[in-house]
Design a protein around this motif. Structure first.
Motif, PDB file in Angstrom:
ATOM      1  N   ASP A 256       0.862  -1.176   0.000  1.00  0.00           N
ATOM      2  CA  ASP A 256       0.000   0.000   0.000  1.00  0.00           C
ATOM      3  C   ASP A 256       0.910   1.242   0.000  1.00  0.00           C
ATOM      4  N   PHE A 257       0.359   2.409  -0.269  1.00  0.00           N
ATOM      5  CA  PHE A 257       1.200   3.616  -0.277  1.00  0.00           C
ATOM      6  C   PHE A 257       0.956   4.505   0.945  1.00  0.00           C
ATOM      7  N   ASP A 258      -0.249   5.122   0.998  1.00  0.00           N
ATOM      8  CA  ASP A 258      -0.502   6.096   2.066  1.00  0.00           C
ATOM      9  C   ASP A 258      -0.455   5.457   3.451  1.00  0.00           C
ATOM     10  N   MET A 259       0.370   6.019   4.294  1.00  0.00           N
ATOM     11  CA  MET A 259       0.476   5.595   5.686  1.00  0.00           C
ATOM     12  C   MET A 259       1.099   4.199   5.832  1.00  0.00           C
ATOM     13  N   THR A 260       1.638   3.692   4.697  1.00  0.00           N
ATOM     14  CA  THR A 260       2.385   2.425   4.733  1.00  0.00           C
ATOM     15  C   THR A 260       3.812   2.716   4.266  1.00  0.00           C
ATOM     16  N   LEU A 261       3.948   3.243   3.042  1.00  0.00           N
ATOM     17  CA  LEU A 261       5.271   3.686   2.588  1.00  0.00           C
ATOM     18  C   LEU A 261       5.521   5.121   3.030  1.00  0.00           C
ATOM     19  N   THR A 262       4.434   5.861   3.257  1.00  0.00           N
ATOM     20  CA  THR A 262       4.615   7.221   3.790  1.00  0.00           C
ATOM     21  C   THR A 262       4.342   7.222   5.290  1.00  0.00           C
ATOM     22  N   ARG A 263       4.865   8.250   5.935  1.00  0.00           N
ATOM     23  CA  ARG A 263       4.720   8.372   7.393  1.00  0.00           C
ATOM     24  C   ARG A 263       3.318   8.797   7.765  1.00  0.00           C
ATOM     25  N   PHE A 264       2.903   8.361   8.929  1.00  0.00           N
ATOM     26  CA  PHE A 264       1.609   8.762   9.489  1.00  0.00           C
ATOM     27  C   PHE A 264       1.762  10.103  10.224  1.00  0.00           C
ATOM     28  N   ALA A 265       2.880  10.245  10.921  1.00  0.00           N
ATOM     29  CA  ALA A 265       3.122  11.493  11.656  1.00  0.00           C
ATOM     30  C   ALA A 265       4.610  11.823  11.668  1.00  0.00           C
ATOM     31  N   TYR A 266       4.898  13.105  11.797  1.00  0.00           N
ATOM     32  CA  TYR A 266       6.281  13.545  11.909  1.00  0.00           C
ATOM     33  C   TYR A 266       6.318  14.713  12.895  1.00  0.00           C
ATOM     34  N   GLU A 267       7.150  14.595  13.888  1.00  0.00           N
ATOM     35  CA  GLU A 267       7.258  15.608  14.945  1.00  0.00           C
ATOM     36  C   GLU A 267       5.879  15.964  15.500  1.00  0.00           C
ATOM     37  N   GLY A 268       5.094  14.931  15.766  1.00  0.00           N
ATOM     38  CA  GLY A 268       3.797  15.122  16.413  1.00  0.00           C
ATOM     39  C   GLY A 268       2.675  15.604  15.511  1.00  0.00           C
TER      40      GLY A 268
END
Ligand code: C5P
Ligand code: MG
Length: 284
Positions: A36-48
């Motif tokens: 999958d791409f969104d929230m799997t290869l990309t981050r869910f959160a960064y610096e809160g």
């Protein structure tokens, strides 16, 4: 192999070990990766702070009017809680997800988005691939292992994210929702059958040609963050082994059991690709 990760949970570690050993014995030329791409290869959160999905990259961009931004935000606030609600069944959620995607795509089309501005919008966005993405993409490429990115996001945006990150290699194939532009380069519709979070099985079965080409690779590493991602490999022919790794990013306590029941490895609030990378290094 996994000692470094504190976020890793498994319902049946022995089973994971057996699958891994069997896959390793078969060799890396029998392996394919489906992610999958969104929230799997990309981050869910960064610096809160939450990171954007493909849709959010557009929603938050200068290509969208303030009025439309409000409407898209309202849709997100209405439907995202439904997407992650563990008290509702997939059957119950499915028509609502179709409603979300359809309404959002209709709004985007109204904005007369220009194709030639997409690269800038992605560059100016806060999209972030997970830590370790270079090793993940480069290693698969070096070992000629096919990577299918199967996304209910927007293909044009997703491709731009990985192109700008320098990892859109020749072994990468994408199934997603692609934009259809008129002759002057303005968005007029989305192409083909809609892919949403709960119809990836149908999407896979529409693409039998791809899986036919990969029939000498019956071992699958699957990465996802939603229970809908579990059907991404349903088109794979003569599957021998599948190892499913799931990122559990949000509503952890409510959803943990269902993730443990369906993914072989569950990564809780892990913003990196360390575990998938460790698996790949073991298998190659
Ligand atoms: O399964 P996949 O990661 O490909 O799904 C895309 C994600 O995009 C969903 O998790 C959903 O939360 C998100 N989405 C969005 N805006 C929309 C529709 C979906 O951010 N209009
Ligand atoms: Mg996802």
């Amino acid at each position: 192999m996994f000692e470094k990760s504190s976020s890793l949970c498994m319902r049946d570690p022995q089973r994971v070990q057996d699958i891994l050993m069997s896959m390793q014995k078969s060799g890396s030329n029998t392996l394919q990766v489906i992610s999958d791409f969104d929230m799997t290869l990309t981050r869910f959160a960064y610096e809160g702070k939450r990171c954007p999905t493909c849709h959010n990259i557009l929603d938050n961009s200068k290509l969208i009017s303030n009025d439309c931004k409000e409407k898209l935000k309202e849709l997100l606030n209405t439907y995202y809680p439904i997407e992650i609600d563990s008290s509702r069944s997939i059957e119950e959620k499915l028509p609502l997800m179709v409603e979300w995607w359809t309404k959002a795509h209709d709004l985007l089309v109204e904005q007369r988005i220009r194709k030639d501005l997409l690269a800038t919008v992605v560059r100016e966005s806060e999209a972030r691939l997970r830590e370790g993405f270079q090793l993940f993409f480069n290693h698969l490429h070096e070992h000629s292992i096919p990577l299918l990115i199967f996304s209910a996001g927007i293909g044009d945006i997703l491709e731009e994210v990985i192109r700008q990150a320098g990892v859109f290699h020749s072994n990468v194939k994408v199934f997603s929702n692609y934009m259809d532009f008129d002759e002057s380069g303005v968005l007029k519709a989305f192409k083909g059958e809609l892919i949403h979070i709960y119809n990836k099985r149908e999407g896979a079965l529409l693409n039998t040609g791809h899986f036919q080409e990969l029939r000498t690779r019956p071992n699958v590493l699957l990465l996802g963050d939603s229970l809908g991602d579990l059907t991404m490999a349903d088109g794979v022919q003569d599957m021998e082994n599948i190892l499913k790794i799931g990122f559990l990013n949000d509503k952890v306590e409510e959803r943990k059991q269902s993730y443990l029941d369906s993914y072989d490895i569950v990564l809780v609030k892990d913003e990196t690709l360390e575990v998938p990378n460790a698996v790949l290094l073991y298998l190659t």
